[in-house]
Design an enzyme around this catalytic site. Structure first.
Site, PDB file in Angstrom:
ATOM      1  N   TYR A   1       0.898  -1.532   0.059  1.00  0.00           N
ATOM      2  CA  TYR A   1      -0.156  -0.142   0.273  1.00  0.00           C
ATOM      3  C   TYR A   1       0.800   1.103  -0.354  1.00  0.00           C
ATOM      4  CZ  TYR A   1       0.337   0.455   5.671  1.00  0.00           C
ATOM      5  OH  TYR A   1       0.452   0.522   6.845  1.00  0.00           O
TER       6      TYR A   1
ATOM      7  N   GLU B   1       2.123  -0.791  -6.303  1.00  0.00           N
ATOM      8  CA  GLU B   1       1.084  -0.206  -4.864  1.00  0.00           C
ATOM      9  C   GLU B   1      -0.103  -0.176  -5.656  1.00  0.00           C
ATOM     10  OE1 GLU B   1       2.945   1.207  -2.716  1.00  0.00           O
ATOM     11  OE2 GLU B   1       4.830   1.310  -3.044  1.00  0.00           O
TER      12      GLU B   1
HETATM   13 ZN   LIG Z   1       5.562  -1.392   0.879  1.00  0.00          ZN
END
Ligand SMILES: [Zn+2]
Length: 246
Positions: free
Chosen positions: A31, A95
């Site tokens: 994240y 991500e």
């Molecule tokens: Zn990370």
């Protein structure tokens, strides 16, 4: 730069990349841990920040590619898995825009998880990545990182054929091991964590490192209680995972 996946809606190149060394055989999920997706995306393109990822998934499911899969993105940092240390060379990094633990760890939106699942399936169809090498950033850097966190739905990914997963053993009372304990049972636990791939020295002492690795394990595989205490549920889940890998 041409996108590697048909699911990519936009290419936003990041300068933070280099040449890979060795084969590509891991997928690492993150994240962003930042207040907004836009701020996170800008940082991943900022040469001064020296971080990047191959893909970025917005809350609404839009997917941006930032680094060509053939290139080495800078997402994992210092880490270790199953004998490997240069994880950026070996992995694709995704991500996921999310405020993280600092933002109260809200659930991931359904549209975002659907996009992550579709993207992982697309990557896994094109790349030779074993299920047990689809990992959380926290798995490969337990003392530094806690993303994508214990609200990340690894079970839904497993239902879609992504990653390695067994149903977590139910939490019950009984014997457990915690920081400060020592002896053969602690050694056995450490050996199992190391066997699965974690960077876990086998010392027989349940120290801060062991607690951090157990916490990382729980974030991924036994999310109902994340406390760094090796209870029977944690140990059974780990044993089941190792058995399921063969
Ligand atoms: Zn990370």
């Amino acid at each position: 730069m041409r996108p590697d996946s048909g699911l990519v809606s936009e290419v936003v190149p990041s300068p933070n990349q280099g040449e890979r060394v060795g084969p590509l055989d891991m997928l690492i999920l993150h994240y962003t841990g930042m207040p907004t997706a836009q701020v996170a995306l800008a940082r991943l393109c900022d040469p001064a920040a020296e971080v990047s990822a191959h893909y970025f998934v917005f809350e609404d499911g839009r997917i941006v590619q930032m680094v060509d899969e053939e290139r080495r993105a800078w997402h994992a940092g210092r880490g270790f898995w199953d004998g490997e240390r240069d994880l950026n060379s070996r992995s694709i990094g995704i991500e996921i825009a999310h405020v993280g633990h600092d933002g109260g760890l809200p659930p991931y939106p359904d549209a975002q998880i659907a996009a992550v699942i579709a993207l992982c399936r697309d990557i896994l169809a094109r790349r030779k990545i074993p299920p047990q090498r689809v990992l959380a950033h926290s798995d490969v850097a337990p003392e530094r990182k806690e993303d994508p966190g214990e609200v990340f739905p690894w079970d839904k990914l497993a239902d879609a054929g992504i990653g390695h997963h067994v149903p977590p053993a139910p939490i019950r009372d009984g014997r457990f091991f915690a920081q400060g304990d020592q002896g053969q049972p602690v050694e056995a636990l450490q050996a199992m964590l190391a066997l699965y791939g974690y960077e876990q020295p086998v010392t027989g002492l349940y120290d801060a490192r062991t607690a951090a690795v157990v916490t990382a394990f729980q974030r991924h595989f036994r999310q109902a209680r994340v406390d760094g205490v090796a209870d029977a549920s944690t140990i059974t889940t780990l044993r089941d995972l190792i058995a399921a890998r063969r």
